[in-house]
Motif scaffolding. Structure first.
Motif, PDB file in Angstrom:
ATOM      1  N   GLN A  12       0.836  -1.204   0.000  1.00 21.75           N
ATOM      2  CA  GLN A  12       0.000   0.000   0.000  1.00 21.75           C
ATOM      3  C   GLN A  12       0.877   1.262   0.000  1.00 21.75           C
ATOM      4  OE1 GLN A  12      -3.159  -0.077  -0.372  1.00 21.75           O
ATOM      5  NE2 GLN A  12      -3.954   1.902   0.312  1.00 21.75           N
ATOM      6  N   GLU A  13       1.960   1.222   0.764  1.00 19.61           N
ATOM      7  CA  GLU A  13       2.834   2.402   0.830  1.00 19.61           C
ATOM      8  C   GLU A  13       3.513   2.675  -0.505  1.00 19.61           C
ATOM      9  OE1 GLU A  13       5.455   1.849   4.107  1.00 19.61           O
ATOM     10  OE2 GLU A  13       3.952   2.478   5.576  1.00 19.61           O
ATOM     11  N   LEU A  16       0.998   4.230  -2.859  1.00 17.96           N
ATOM     12  CA  LEU A  16       0.734   5.646  -2.577  1.00 17.96           C
ATOM     13  C   LEU A  16       1.877   6.545  -3.023  1.00 17.96           C
ATOM     14  CD1 LEU A  16      -0.837   5.276   0.978  1.00 17.96           C
ATOM     15  CD2 LEU A  16      -2.035   5.857  -1.122  1.00 17.96           C
ATOM     16  N   ILE A  82      -4.739  12.122  -3.368  1.00 17.15           N
ATOM     17  CA  ILE A  82      -5.823  11.855  -2.409  1.00 17.15           C
ATOM     18  C   ILE A  82      -5.970  13.030  -1.447  1.00 17.15           C
ATOM     19  CG2 ILE A  82      -6.483  10.366  -0.482  1.00 17.15           C
ATOM     20  CD1 ILE A  82      -5.065   8.057  -2.037  1.00 17.15           C
ATOM     21  N   ASN A  92     -13.172  13.346   4.053  1.00 18.75           N
ATOM     22  CA  ASN A  92     -12.338  12.519   4.896  1.00 18.75           C
ATOM     23  C   ASN A  92     -11.301  11.813   4.003  1.00 18.75           C
ATOM     24  OD1 ASN A  92     -11.730   9.969   6.209  1.00 18.75           O
ATOM     25  ND2 ASN A  92     -13.226  10.656   7.713  1.00 18.75           N
ATOM     26  N   LEU A  93     -10.114  11.526   4.531  1.00 19.04           N
ATOM     27  CA  LEU A  93      -9.080  10.904   3.690  1.00 19.04           C
ATOM     28  C   LEU A  93      -9.542   9.578   3.097  1.00 19.04           C
ATOM     29  CD1 LEU A  93      -5.635  11.483   5.432  1.00 19.04           C
ATOM     30  CD2 LEU A  93      -6.406  12.338   3.227  1.00 19.04           C
ATOM     31  N   ARG A  94     -10.246   8.817   3.895  1.00 17.56           N
ATOM     32  CA  ARG A  94     -10.736   7.524   3.401  1.00 17.56           C
ATOM     33  C   ARG A  94     -11.777   7.738   2.293  1.00 17.56           C
ATOM     34  NH1 ARG A  94      -9.554   2.240   2.699  1.00 17.56           N
ATOM     35  NH2 ARG A  94     -11.439   1.014   2.591  1.00 17.56           N
ATOM     36  N   GLU A  95     -12.615   8.760   2.484  1.00 18.57           N
ATOM     37  CA  GLU A  95     -13.635   9.063   1.478  1.00 18.57           C
ATOM     38  C   GLU A  95     -12.984   9.499   0.172  1.00 18.57           C
ATOM     39  OE1 GLU A  95     -17.637  10.771   3.423  1.00 18.57           O
ATOM     40  OE2 GLU A  95     -15.880  11.958   3.830  1.00 18.57           O
ATOM     41  N   GLN A  97      -9.798   8.545  -0.676  1.00 20.18           N
ATOM     42  CA  GLN A  97      -8.926   7.469  -1.151  1.00 20.18           C
ATOM     43  C   GLN A  97      -9.664   6.482  -2.061  1.00 20.18           C
ATOM     44  OE1 GLN A  97      -7.801   4.716   1.894  1.00 20.18           O
ATOM     45  NE2 GLN A  97      -6.005   3.977   0.799  1.00 20.18           N
ATOM     46  N   VAL A  98     -10.847   6.084  -1.627  1.00 15.94           N
ATOM     47  CA  VAL A  98     -11.562   5.023  -2.359  1.00 15.94           C
ATOM     48  C   VAL A  98     -11.892   5.454  -3.798  1.00 15.94           C
ATOM     49  CG1 VAL A  98     -13.663   3.641  -2.383  1.00 15.94           C
ATOM     50  CG2 VAL A  98     -12.418   3.959  -0.263  1.00 15.94           C
ATOM     51  N   PRO A  99     -12.548   6.633  -3.994  1.00 12.69           N
ATOM     52  CA  PRO A  99     -12.849   7.002  -5.383  1.00 12.69           C
ATOM     53  C   PRO A  99     -11.614   7.340  -6.202  1.00 12.69           C
ATOM     54  CG  PRO A  99     -13.543   8.731  -3.894  1.00 12.69           C
ATOM     55  CD  PRO A  99     -13.117   7.590  -3.044  1.00 12.69           C
TER      56      PRO A  99
ATOM     57  N   ASN B  23      -9.460   5.918   9.805  1.00 13.15           N
ATOM     58  CA  ASN B  23     -10.876   5.758   9.494  1.00 13.15           C
ATOM     59  C   ASN B  23     -11.247   4.287   9.485  1.00 13.15           C
ATOM     60  OD1 ASN B  23     -11.773   8.536   8.805  1.00 13.15           O
ATOM     61  ND2 ASN B  23     -10.039   8.352   7.422  1.00 13.15           N
ATOM     62  N   LEU B  41      -3.984   5.908   5.430  1.00 16.71           N
ATOM     63  CA  LEU B  41      -3.824   5.607   4.010  1.00 16.71           C
ATOM     64  C   LEU B  41      -2.882   4.430   3.775  1.00 16.71           C
ATOM     65  CD1 LEU B  41      -3.604   9.111   2.310  1.00 16.71           C
ATOM     66  CD2 LEU B  41      -5.500   7.524   2.306  1.00 16.71           C
ATOM     67  N   ALA B  42      -1.912   4.267   4.668  1.00 14.68           N
ATOM     68  CA  ALA B  42      -0.878   3.271   4.418  1.00 14.68           C
ATOM     69  C   ALA B  42      -1.177   1.899   4.994  1.00 14.68           C
ATOM     70  CB  ALA B  42       0.458   3.778   4.967  1.00 14.68           C
ATOM     71  N   ALA B 167     -18.220   6.210  -0.360  1.00 17.65           N
ATOM     72  CA  ALA B 167     -17.463   7.454  -0.466  1.00 17.65           C
ATOM     73  C   ALA B 167     -18.445   8.596  -0.700  1.00 17.65           C
ATOM     74  CB  ALA B 167     -16.476   7.360  -1.613  1.00 17.65           C
ATOM     75  N   GLY B 168     -18.464   9.544   0.218  1.00 17.05           N
ATOM     76  CA  GLY B 168     -19.359  10.682   0.086  1.00 17.05           C
ATOM     77  C   GLY B 168     -20.806  10.389   0.434  1.00 17.05           C
TER      78      GLY B 168
END
Lengths: 130, 318
Positions: A12-13, A16, A82, A92-95, A97-99, B23, B41-42, B167-168
């Motif tokens: 994952q790292e 990114l 992101i 939100n970062l997760r929100e 990240q996914v799209p 999250n 994220l990681a 998302a959203g």
């Protein structure tokens, strides 16, 4: 050895840290709703599947897609993308990240962008993309 | 770590203050037993698990849970959980090699054991910044829910039936007796409203409700007026709201279900624009007053503004 050597999967790292690059450079035609259209010239095929000269394929992007497409400068990492999207739309970062990852995956599948691996030279040919 | 980098996460009776970048990526279970995995994220950073313990000596229960974990006991565990957290017998173990931390405690308020596993990213200990905020809410009081920016206090009898984290688009579906209440937070509002107008958002039901209820009629609205009266955006925020920002609808049950006394006769739906956060808050319920209260809370972006008659308030950072 027979067959193609498998590329080791990315962590994952590592994912990114990749810097997506555009493989095509079409002009983005803005739409009224904030989105845009990418007109990509189609590669010529052999007879009998030959296409008319100047044949193009249009990709419609929404406002978020346009934002991400404009941010793809070859220098911005996936993580920065992101974070930029999250800041722009107060997500939100997760929100974000996914799209973003889904959109990048779609762009890659359509052959519009590539993700050069960091362990290869930055001016590697497009065949070096993941 | 500055306070602005933290967020409150509250789910199934517990609440915790974690870095804003963490999250939920996996949620399972209900109030009796379940788990949640938090990741940045990681990588995954923190896992929390809760399960009903039944009767028994809390100390033995916690000992049994922590027995299989590697690492050394951290003696200062007693000071970790604050006095109003509702947790007793807190135990913390830290593995010096992997830096992995394992925390377990017994919740006297809900008769369950809480376990937390933490993998520090940069050597930060959860004992310093995460565990002091861990709190169990009494089951008989209002429940605080806070996830992906959606903050609401539900009455104690509300049980979470399902949820959707897209998302959203974050939605919580609650069940209370025969009634159902749904609260959604959709964003960014500008994009959502470019897809369909606010009135359409108010009158659109989810699939499970569509077969039970007729198409909605928009109502003018004492309810919207009261929602606007009580809504007070931040002083620096945009000026007063207008009725264009709120749409309310009454949604009657389908006629062919006249015999279905378990299905509430009518739903009230509200859609409101939160200009401060650029979010759309949409909800539907058979209890208009509860719905109005939930929508108000969801529209307040700052968790500290939420007023609820519980001691939960003390946990929320100033």
């Amino acid at each position: 050895m027979i067959g193609k050597r498998k590329t080791p999967p990315l962590t994952q790292e590592q994912l990114l840290a990749l810097k997506p690059v555009r493989l095509v450079s079409p002009a983005l035609q803005p739409r009224e709703n904030g989105g845009g259209a990418l007109k990509v010239p189609l590669p010529q095929r052999r007879w009998p599947f030959k296409l008319p000269a100047g044949a193009t394929k249009t990709f419609e992007l929404d406002a978020v897609g346009v934002f991400v497409w404009n941010a793809l400068d070859g220098e911005t990492t996936v993580q920065q993308l992101i974070e930029k999207l999250a800041a722009e739309y107060r997500l939100n970062l997760r929100e974000a990240q996914v799209p973003t990852l889904k959109f990048l995956e779609t762009l890659m599948r359509k052959g519009l962008i590539g993700l050069p691996r960091n362990d290869r030279s930055s001016n590697a040919d497009p065949a070096a993309v993941v | 770590m500055p306070i602005c980098d933290l967020q409150i996460l509250a789910w199934q009776g517990w609440s915790l203050q974690v870095p804003a970048a963490w999250n939920p990526v996996r949620v399972e279970g209900d109030a009796d037993s379940g788990s949640m995995l938090l990741a940045d994220l990681a990588a995954a950073r923190l896992g929390i698990r809760w399960r009903s313990a039944g009767r028994g000596d809390p100390k033995k229960l916690v000992d049994r849970v922590i027995a299989g974990e590697a690492g050394d006991e951290v003696p200062a565990a007693d000071s970790i959980a604050s006095s109003n957290s509702g947790l007793i017998e807190p135990r913390l173990r830290r593995d010096s090699e992997s830096q992995r931390e394992f925390f377990a405690a017994y919740s006297a308020r809900r008769k369950r054991v809480i376990e937390i596993v933490h993998t520090p990213a940069e050597g930060g200990s959860m004992a310093d910044r995460i565990l002091p905020s861990l709190t169990e809410q009494p089951a008989e009081e209002d429940q605080f829910w806070s996830v992906f920016g959606l903050h609401v206090h539900t009455p104690a009898e509300f049980k979470l039936q399902s949820y959707a984290f897209n998302a959203g688009d974050v939605a919580l579906h609650f069940r209370h007796g025969n009634g159902r209440t749904i609260v959604r937070r959709i964003g960014p509002a500008k994009l959502a409203l470019s897809r369909q107008p606010l009135e359409k958002w108010a009158t659109t039901l989810d699939r499970s409700q569509r077969k039970l209820y007729r198409s909605a009629s928009l109502v003018g609205s004492a309810l919207a007026d009261r929602l606007l009266e009580s809504y007070n955006p931040s002083k620096d925020g945009p000026p007063g709201r207008t009725l264009q920002d709120v749409a309310t609808a009454k949604i009657p049950r389908r006629r062919r279900l006249f015999w279905a006394w378990l299905v509430p006769k009518q739903l009230t739906a509200i859609a409101a624009v939160d200009p401060v956060a650029d979010r759309l808050i949409v909800g539907s319920s058979n209890d208009p007053e509860v719905l109005r209260r939930l929508i108000q809370q969801a529209m307040k972006n700052d968790v500290t503004d939420i007023s609820a008659p519980t001691e939960q308030q003390e946990l929320i950072p100033a």
